[in-house]
Write a protein that holds these residues in place. Structure first.
Motif, PDB file in Angstrom:
ATOM      1  N   MET A 194       0.881  -1.407   0.033  1.00  0.00           N
ATOM      2  CA  MET A 194      -0.154   0.086   0.153  1.00  0.00           C
ATOM      3  C   MET A 194       0.843   1.397  -0.010  1.00  0.00           C
ATOM      4  O   MET A 194       1.735   1.317   0.958  1.00  0.00           O
ATOM      5  N   VAL A 195       0.551   2.199  -0.897  1.00  0.00           N
ATOM      6  CA  VAL A 195       1.329   3.393  -0.970  1.00  0.00           C
ATOM      7  C   VAL A 195       0.503   4.661  -1.027  1.00  0.00           C
ATOM      8  O   VAL A 195      -0.546   4.848  -1.671  1.00  0.00           O
ATOM      9  N   VAL A 196       0.890   5.501  -0.014  1.00  0.00           N
ATOM     10  CA  VAL A 196      -0.058   6.621  -0.223  1.00  0.00           C
ATOM     11  C   VAL A 196       1.121   7.718  -0.480  1.00  0.00           C
ATOM     12  O   VAL A 196       2.293   8.238  -0.018  1.00  0.00           O
ATOM     13  N   THR A 197       0.620   8.437  -1.654  1.00  0.00           N
ATOM     14  CA  THR A 197       1.603   9.540  -2.501  1.00  0.00           C
ATOM     15  C   THR A 197       0.776  10.597  -2.935  1.00  0.00           C
ATOM     16  O   THR A 197      -0.593  10.539  -3.221  1.00  0.00           O
ATOM     17  N   THR A 198       1.598  11.671  -3.145  1.00  0.00           N
ATOM     18  CA  THR A 198       0.796  12.848  -3.713  1.00  0.00           C
ATOM     19  C   THR A 198       1.059  12.825  -5.476  1.00  0.00           C
ATOM     20  O   THR A 198       0.585  13.445  -6.133  1.00  0.00           O
ATOM     21  N   LYS A 199       1.818  11.811  -5.765  1.00  0.00           N
ATOM     22  CA  LYS A 199       1.996  11.459  -7.345  1.00  0.00           C
ATOM     23  C   LYS A 199       1.541  10.235  -7.817  1.00  0.00           C
ATOM     24  O   LYS A 199       2.306   9.454  -8.207  1.00  0.00           O
ATOM     25  N   GLY A 200       0.508  10.048  -7.628  1.00  0.00           N
ATOM     26  CA  GLY A 200      -0.356   8.664  -8.031  1.00  0.00           C
ATOM     27  C   GLY A 200      -0.573   8.370  -9.369  1.00  0.00           C
ATOM     28  O   GLY A 200       0.063   7.036  -9.397  1.00  0.00           O
ATOM     29  N   GLU A 201      -0.631   9.373 -10.076  1.00  0.00           N
ATOM     30  CA  GLU A 201      -0.905   8.976 -11.489  1.00  0.00           C
ATOM     31  C   GLU A 201       0.759   8.539 -12.066  1.00  0.00           C
ATOM     32  O   GLU A 201       0.758   7.395 -12.839  1.00  0.00           O
ATOM     33  N   GLU A 202       1.691   9.581 -11.802  1.00  0.00           N
ATOM     34  CA  GLU A 202       2.984   9.095 -12.067  1.00  0.00           C
ATOM     35  C   GLU A 202       3.425   7.722 -11.516  1.00  0.00           C
ATOM     36  O   GLU A 202       4.006   6.872 -12.333  1.00  0.00           O
ATOM     37  N   LEU A 203       3.320   7.613 -10.577  1.00  0.00           N
ATOM     38  CA  LEU A 203       3.850   6.308  -9.660  1.00  0.00           C
ATOM     39  C   LEU A 203       2.917   5.075 -10.186  1.00  0.00           C
ATOM     40  O   LEU A 203       3.493   4.004 -10.696  1.00  0.00           O
ATOM     41  N   LYS A 204       1.630   5.182 -10.408  1.00  0.00           N
ATOM     42  CA  LYS A 204       0.955   4.325 -11.165  1.00  0.00           C
ATOM     43  C   LYS A 204       1.191   3.716 -12.381  1.00  0.00           C
ATOM     44  O   LYS A 204       1.595   2.602 -12.703  1.00  0.00           O
ATOM     45  N   ASN A 205       1.738   4.359 -13.261  1.00  0.00           N
ATOM     46  CA  ASN A 205       1.957   4.442 -14.862  1.00  0.00           C
ATOM     47  C   ASN A 205       3.521   3.644 -14.781  1.00  0.00           C
ATOM     48  O   ASN A 205       3.723   2.895 -15.363  1.00  0.00           O
ATOM     49  N   GLU A 206       4.280   3.962 -13.581  1.00  0.00           N
ATOM     50  CA  GLU A 206       5.526   3.516 -13.557  1.00  0.00           C
ATOM     51  C   GLU A 206       5.667   2.130 -13.108  1.00  0.00           C
ATOM     52  O   GLU A 206       6.277   1.255 -13.567  1.00  0.00           O
ATOM     53  N   LEU A 207       4.714   1.749 -12.160  1.00  0.00           N
ATOM     54  CA  LEU A 207       4.734   0.363 -11.657  1.00  0.00           C
ATOM     55  C   LEU A 207       4.032  -0.497 -12.597  1.00  0.00           C
ATOM     56  O   LEU A 207       4.615  -1.687 -12.683  1.00  0.00           O
ATOM     57  N   ILE A 208       3.094   0.078 -13.252  1.00  0.00           N
ATOM     58  CA  ILE A 208       2.390  -0.822 -14.386  1.00  0.00           C
ATOM     59  C   ILE A 208       3.411  -1.108 -15.544  1.00  0.00           C
ATOM     60  O   ILE A 208       3.282  -2.128 -16.264  1.00  0.00           O
ATOM     61  N   ALA A 209       4.019  -0.229 -15.777  1.00  0.00           N
ATOM     62  CA  ALA A 209       5.186  -0.134 -16.995  1.00  0.00           C
ATOM     63  C   ALA A 209       6.354  -1.182 -16.640  1.00  0.00           C
ATOM     64  O   ALA A 209       6.944  -1.838 -17.260  1.00  0.00           O
ATOM     65  N   ASN A 210       6.425  -1.619 -15.134  1.00  0.00           N
ATOM     66  CA  ASN A 210       7.811  -2.260 -14.883  1.00  0.00           C
ATOM     67  C   ASN A 210       7.218  -3.658 -14.071  1.00  0.00           C
ATOM     68  O   ASN A 210       8.015  -4.467 -13.995  1.00  0.00           O
ATOM     69  N   LEU A 211       5.968  -3.829 -13.806  1.00  0.00           N
ATOM     70  CA  LEU A 211       5.268  -4.931 -13.241  1.00  0.00           C
ATOM     71  C   LEU A 211       4.078  -5.216 -13.824  1.00  0.00           C
ATOM     72  O   LEU A 211       3.178  -4.641 -14.450  1.00  0.00           O
ATOM     73  N   ILE A 212       3.739  -6.766 -14.073  1.00  0.00           N
ATOM     74  CA  ILE A 212       2.587  -6.945 -14.721  1.00  0.00           C
ATOM     75  C   ILE A 212       1.638  -7.293 -13.644  1.00  0.00           C
ATOM     76  O   ILE A 212       1.364  -8.514 -13.258  1.00  0.00           O
ATOM     77  N   ARG A 213       1.316  -6.313 -12.927  1.00  0.00           N
ATOM     78  CA  ARG A 213       0.230  -6.507 -11.795  1.00  0.00           C
ATOM     79  C   ARG A 213      -0.732  -5.336 -11.910  1.00  0.00           C
ATOM     80  O   ARG A 213      -0.519  -4.243 -12.415  1.00  0.00           O
ATOM     81  N   GLY A 214      -2.132  -5.850 -11.509  1.00  0.00           N
ATOM     82  CA  GLY A 214      -3.099  -4.891 -11.151  1.00  0.00           C
ATOM     83  C   GLY A 214      -2.956  -3.966 -10.259  1.00  0.00           C
ATOM     84  O   GLY A 214      -2.544  -4.398  -9.111  1.00  0.00           O
ATOM     85  N   ILE A 215      -3.326  -2.738 -10.256  1.00  0.00           N
ATOM     86  CA  ILE A 215      -3.238  -1.800  -9.124  1.00  0.00           C
ATOM     87  C   ILE A 215      -4.549  -1.166  -8.609  1.00  0.00           C
ATOM     88  O   ILE A 215      -5.155  -0.815  -9.690  1.00  0.00           O
ATOM     89  N   THR A 216      -5.132  -1.117  -7.718  1.00  0.00           N
ATOM     90  CA  THR A 216      -6.331  -0.307  -7.205  1.00  0.00           C
ATOM     91  C   THR A 216      -5.858   1.048  -6.721  1.00  0.00           C
ATOM     92  O   THR A 216      -4.903   1.242  -5.704  1.00  0.00           O
TER      93      THR A 216
END
Length: 272
Positions: A194-216
């Motif tokens: 679980m990550v609480v961040t002010t840069k949600g969109e940027e971090l979401k895109n980076e995680l999806i680009a490097n991990l094959i995982r769904g993110i809520t």
């Protein structure tokens, strides 16, 4: 930079593997398991070096790995097997210890470290490693346990070819190797992130680009500051944890991150 680091680790671990074989296991005819063990048996029974047999016997296994585990994995595996084979040509076959039991124990530990690092960095030593990784795509079974089970067949072969004392030493060695592998390769262990961040969109895109995982993604705000935040939730493997930490620190070093071990995951979850 990460790719260079990966190949440096693969190279060092492969040389370490060749060292373990030639300095601890082969001098006492204590074998490794699976395809590697068969290569060592053939190397002891024929004039052809075990390193050459290692390459020959791995060809059909690599074909299976290519179909199920992808090109990058196979290239890393080929690199690892090639380096191990070359290392075994140049590292002399010498007895570091006269006691076969000590050699089996330390050889098993060093072999486990080498294989564990190679698999952790998306490679393999061929043979049972690839078969085990294919199985773990479907079942959450520790890789070391699978490799030990597959490699046990070599114990019986070595018992008939050499002696049952050596067969039992081989069993002890591959058992220790399996334990060490599971201390290093931890893909079967699942973590809730679980990550609480002010840069949600940027971090979401980076995680999806490097991990094959769904993110809520959920909206949130700080109870004390009333600042708006994004809350990202997903489940990863411990194998992916180092990369995830690196990505989060790069995007938002001030993010609040909570990581906890998950006892069971079912549903739409990619196991590899």
């Amino acid at each position: 930079m990460y790719h260079v680091y990966r190949y440096v680790v693969l190279f060092a671990a492969s040389v370490l593997l060749g060292f373990a074989f030639n300095m601890f296991l082969l001098p006492h005819e204590v074998l490794s398991g699976g395809v590697t063990g068969m290569a060592m048996i053939l190397g002891l029974l024929s004039p052809i070096n075990s390193g050459i047999w290692l390459v020959i016997l791995n060809i059909p296994v690599f074909i299976i790995g290519l179909m199920r585990l992808g090109k990058a994995f196979i290239w890393h595996s080929i690199f690892s097997v090639f380096v191990t084979s070359i290392a075994m040509q140049y590292i002399p076959v010498l007895k570091v210890a006269e006691d076969p039991l000590l050699s089996a124990v330390f050889g098993g530990v060093i072999t486990g470290v080498g294989i564990g690092l190679i698999v952790r960095f998306n490679g393999s030593t061929g043979g049972a490693d690839i078969i085990g990784l294919v199985v773990t795509q479907k079942r959450d079974i520790p890789l070391g346990v699978l490799i030990f089970g597959i490699n046990s067949t070599v114990v019986f072969i070595s018992g008939f070819v050499f002696s049952w004392n050596l067969a039992l030493l081989t069993m002890a060695s591959i058992y220790i190797t399996g334990i060490v592998i599971d201390r290093i390769h931890t893909r079967h262990i699942k973590l809730s992130l679980m990550v609480v961040t002010t840069k949600g969109e940027e971090l979401k895109n980076e995680l999806i680009a490097n991990l094959i995982r769904g993110i809520t993604v959920m909206n949130g705000y700080g109870a004390y500051t009333n600042n708006q935040n994004k809350i990202l939730y997903t489940v990863i493997t411990r194998y992916e944890l180092a990369l995830v930490k690196y990505l989060i620190k790069n995007i938002d070093p001030k993010a609040f991150v909570s990581i906890s071990e998950t006892s069971e995951v079912f549903g739409n979850f990619r196991k590899s």
